[in-house]
Write a protein that holds these residues in place. Sequence first.
Motif: not given
Length: 386
Positions: A248-276
């Motif tokens: 199941e994890m292979k179906k997801f892409v782990q994305v870490a967002f580095r915010l302007p406040s230097s805070e990092t938020i992690k969120q998994p997205f499916e491979k079929t998801d887009t930048l939108a």
Amino acid sequence: MNIWYEGNISDEITKAFTENKIIVIIAINDNEESLVLKNLIENNLSTIFTTSCSGILIKENTENMTFFRQLYKNKVTFPSLFLFNKNGLSTVLTGEKLTVPEITSSIVQCALVTLPSPQNQSNISKKENTPTKALSTEVSLLEETPDSEYIIQQRRKESQELEHEEKMRREKNRQLLEEKRKREEIKQRNEEIEMKQQELSDKKYAERVTLEILAEKEQQKQKVREEELRVREAEEKKKQEELERKNEMKKFVQVAFRLPSSETIKQPFEKTDTLADCFAFLETKGYKKREIELLNSLKRTPLNDEKLKLEVFYPSIVIYVVKKKELGVVKKAENKSSNPSDRVMEQDQEFQQRNGYQALDQQETPQENVPKNKFLRFMKGFLTGK
């Protein structure tokens, strides 16, 4: 009634010859056959012994036996019966001949030989000039009867009756022994049957106990197998879940967002998801699409194609979230670079400076309120000692 003479054997022999009686000597010892012969005579021949005979009982290793061995030179077997009359030894009975009919017949024959004729009897009476003692009933009958054949027949008849009684007694004893033997056989057979039944019962009980033990062991083994199977199934299930999770994890892409406040938020997205979808996620965090730009952390290039699928970043990526330059603020626009990567660095510097100022503010201690009036300052120092 005692039928045996207990005195000296020589005196009894002299007395018996004087009374014209038959001398019956019984030689016995301590064995069982001697006791049987003694009881046989006492129970069946006591009458004839007391009337016509003089019974002498001689035991082995006694003085009477020593005296008797001087008269009888042959070997004495025990038990034995010796019949004597005036003519000497008449009959010797041993072994199987020691029966009631045989003893009775021998006594009768010995008595017939002993009886004197009437003429001799009268001569003897005249010579002695003394009356003789009366003999027993049987001897008197023998003297008065002229025909000895009749007496012999009577004796034979009595002997036959005694023999018949003896046969009947033996037959009765044989029947009793046979019944006793049959009872013992039946008892033994019953005991054998009971023993076999007990053995069979014990065998069945042992088999039943063995089967119960085997069944209990089998149940324990079954429980162990079930427990092992349950553990194995749980492990396999866990492995399967882990594998499914990995798949199941292979179906997801782990994305870490580095915010302007230097805070990092992690969120998994499916491979079929887009930048939108990434912009939509950031809007939930308060960052609107028109105010930010997304930069690839590796290439430091902006990500503008909203239709770009995230599978190109598999398995993970770090995306910088950079605020766009505010419109209408010329001074800030002049000072800040238009390059997005430079703006990321500027945002980090601003964040660090802001944090540094806060730390300095926390480290500074507030100055005490010092009164401006000198007198008040003096009084405060006097009272406080400062």
